[in-house]
Design a protein around this motif. Structure first.
Motif, PDB file in Angstrom:
ATOM      1  N   LEU A  48     -47.104 -64.509 -55.535  1.00 33.21           N
ATOM      2  CA  LEU A  48     -46.744 -64.412 -56.944  1.00 33.21           C
ATOM      3  C   LEU A  48     -45.247 -64.628 -57.119  1.00 33.21           C
ATOM      4  N   PRO A  49     -44.814 -65.084 -58.309  1.00 34.04           N
ATOM      5  CA  PRO A  49     -43.374 -65.314 -58.521  1.00 34.04           C
ATOM      6  C   PRO A  49     -42.577 -64.027 -58.435  1.00 34.04           C
ATOM      7  N   GLN A  50     -41.402 -64.106 -57.841  1.00 31.17           N
ATOM      8  CA  GLN A  50     -40.498 -62.959 -57.716  1.00 31.17           C
ATOM      9  C   GLN A  50     -39.131 -63.320 -58.297  1.00 31.17           C
ATOM     10  N   PRO A  51     -38.710 -62.630 -59.353  1.00 28.71           N
ATOM     11  CA  PRO A  51     -39.439 -61.587 -60.088  1.00 28.71           C
ATOM     12  C   PRO A  51     -40.565 -62.176 -60.928  1.00 28.71           C
ATOM     13  N   LEU A  52     -41.471 -61.304 -61.396  1.00 25.50           N
ATOM     14  CA  LEU A  52     -42.614 -61.743 -62.173  1.00 25.50           C
ATOM     15  C   LEU A  52     -42.136 -62.330 -63.505  1.00 25.50           C
ATOM     16  N   THR A  53     -42.528 -63.577 -63.771  1.00 25.29           N
ATOM     17  CA  THR A  53     -42.039 -64.270 -64.972  1.00 25.29           C
ATOM     18  C   THR A  53     -43.061 -64.298 -66.096  1.00 25.29           C
ATOM     19  N   VAL A  54     -44.195 -63.657 -65.904  1.00 25.67           N
ATOM     20  CA  VAL A  54     -45.225 -63.562 -66.936  1.00 25.67           C
ATOM     21  C   VAL A  54     -45.562 -62.092 -67.140  1.00 25.67           C
ATOM     22  N   SER A  55     -46.321 -61.807 -68.191  1.00 29.39           N
ATOM     23  CA  SER A  55     -46.659 -60.423 -68.522  1.00 29.39           C
ATOM     24  C   SER A  55     -47.432 -59.739 -67.394  1.00 29.39           C
ATOM     25  N   GLU A  56     -46.976 -58.557 -67.039  1.00 25.56           N
ATOM     26  CA  GLU A  56     -47.645 -57.767 -65.995  1.00 25.56           C
ATOM     27  C   GLU A  56     -49.083 -57.441 -66.391  1.00 25.56           C
ATOM     28  N   LEU A  57     -49.290 -57.095 -67.685  1.00 26.09           N
ATOM     29  CA  LEU A  57     -50.630 -56.763 -68.156  1.00 26.09           C
ATOM     30  C   LEU A  57     -51.544 -57.985 -68.146  1.00 26.09           C
ATOM     31  N   ASP A  58     -50.989 -59.148 -68.468  1.00 26.46           N
ATOM     32  CA  ASP A  58     -51.806 -60.368 -68.435  1.00 26.46           C
ATOM     33  C   ASP A  58     -52.256 -60.677 -67.009  1.00 26.46           C
ATOM     34  N   MET A  59     -51.345 -60.535 -66.043  1.00 24.31           N
ATOM     35  CA  MET A  59     -51.706 -60.769 -64.648  1.00 24.31           C
ATOM     36  C   MET A  59     -52.730 -59.738 -64.170  1.00 24.31           C
TER      37      MET A  59
END
Length: 356
Positions: free
Chosen positions: A246-257
């Motif tokens: 996964l991308p680091q840092p997370l570039t999309v919504s945590e809840l969506d993932m």
């Protein structure tokens, strides 16, 4: 627009219902200008008056529609709620169509000429109030769903934390007993008993690595999610082969993932459980490609029993469409991607791509 039929229908009928009100006011204006005429002889002046009112309504609605209602349209995926909205809008739409004054002479009777626009104004205010109430209720439902999902994530994180605590406690005991093992190994080495040394080291390594927590990614919430479902898979006797990037840092919504991976893993585990334990397997891969795309591929075996409708797969656990696959598709489309689901006689496949 790439939304489903219930939402499209709700928007379409809703706009029709709103736009019948400028028409009704325009009939009143036309009746004032040409009292001997009727709706069939709608004048140019009345048409321009209707156009002006329509543009005023457009100006009033465009901001809340773009900023607020669009969020509800994107996220609220309950057909029943949208069909209820269609029914309410249709009532106002049908009422206004039936109340069109075919002859303007009917508006001249008594106080009807003054009551008609007042009633229409009251109806328009009521309809707008209903739409605002619908938006508020939908927002609360969506917020509740997000809170429930976050609560589920927190429960998984708590479970992961307890697992880590137990692992630390167990390894602390092993570290404490290490000096005894070293003394034993030294004694065995003095007498040259290599087989016993190997056996002791193998047992120690096994106990040390037993139930070692696995780090799937750096995001704590998603790591807890993967850990939770991996433990569920192992408990169900499912062989797993997971490779998560996964991308680091997370570039999309945590809840969506969490919604995407949670639904994928839950459906796959449920599918595997339709087979005997010794035949169950679940492969999951998430890879970053081309620098800006996340490719997710899920494969699991199952008993081959599927239900399909015109719009795709339907749930085998209850009547109606499966919400899990719909949620995965919604997340993929939200980030400019796609989700494809298909199956063979023994395996179910999910291919998801989204921009990150």
């Amino acid at each position: 627009m790439d939304i489903d039929l219930p939402r499209s229908l709700a928007i379409y009928v809703g706009v029709w219902a709103i736009e019948t009100f400028p028409a009704q006011f325009a009939y009143c204006f036309d009746a004032y200008l040409h009292p001997a005429s009727g709706a069939a002889d709608f004048s140019t002046e009345a048409a321009l008056f209707q156009l002006t009112l329509s543009l005023v309504l457009l100006a009033a609605f465009i901001r809340p529609a773009r900023r607020k209602f669009s969020i509800v349209i994107d996220d609220m995926d309950s057909p029943k709620i949208w069909y209820c909205s269609v029914a309410v809008s249709f009532i106002f739409l049908a009422s206004n169509i039936l109340m069109v004054p075919l002859s303007y002479s009917t508006l001249q009777a008594g106080r009807l000429f003054f009551l008609f626009p007042l009633l229409e104004s009251a109806a328009l205010i009521i309809l707008i109030a209903i739409y605002m109430l619908f938006y508020r209720s939908s927002s609360l439902i969506l917020e509740h769903a997000k809170l429930r999902e976050r609560s589920h994530l927190l429960e998984m994180q708590s479970h992961q934390y307890l697992t880590l605590q137990e692992y630390i406690r167990r390894t602390a005991k092993l570290r404490h007993d290490l000096r005894h093992s070293l003394r034993l190994l030294a004694s065995l080495a003095e007498i040259g008993d290599l087989d016993s040394i190997r056996s002791h080291l193998a047992e120690y390594e096994l106990r040390l690595s037993e139930n070692t927590p696995v780090a799937y990614c750096r995001n704590a919430a998603l790591n807890a999610l993967f850990g939770y479902y991996h433990e569920a898979a192992l408990s169900a006797g499912i062989r797993t082969d997971w490779r998560i990037e996964l991308p680091q840092p997370l570039t999309v919504s945590e809840l969506d993932m969490a919604s995407l991976f949670g639904n994928l893993m839950e459906n796959a585990i449920a599918g595997c459980q339709t087979l005997k334990e010794d035949k169950r397997y679940f492969c999951l891969t998430a890879q970053i490609r081309h620098g800006n795309s996340l490719y997710v591929v899920s494969t699991n075996n199952f008993d081959g029993n599927v239900r399909k409708g015109k719009t795709g797969y339907r749930s085998t656990r209850h009547e109606g469409a499966g919400t899990g696959l719909a949620s995965i598709t919604a997340v993929a489309e939200k980030y400019g991607g796609t989700a494809h689901f298909y199956n063979s006689e023994k395996e179910f496949f999910a291919d998801v791509v989204l921009k990150i």
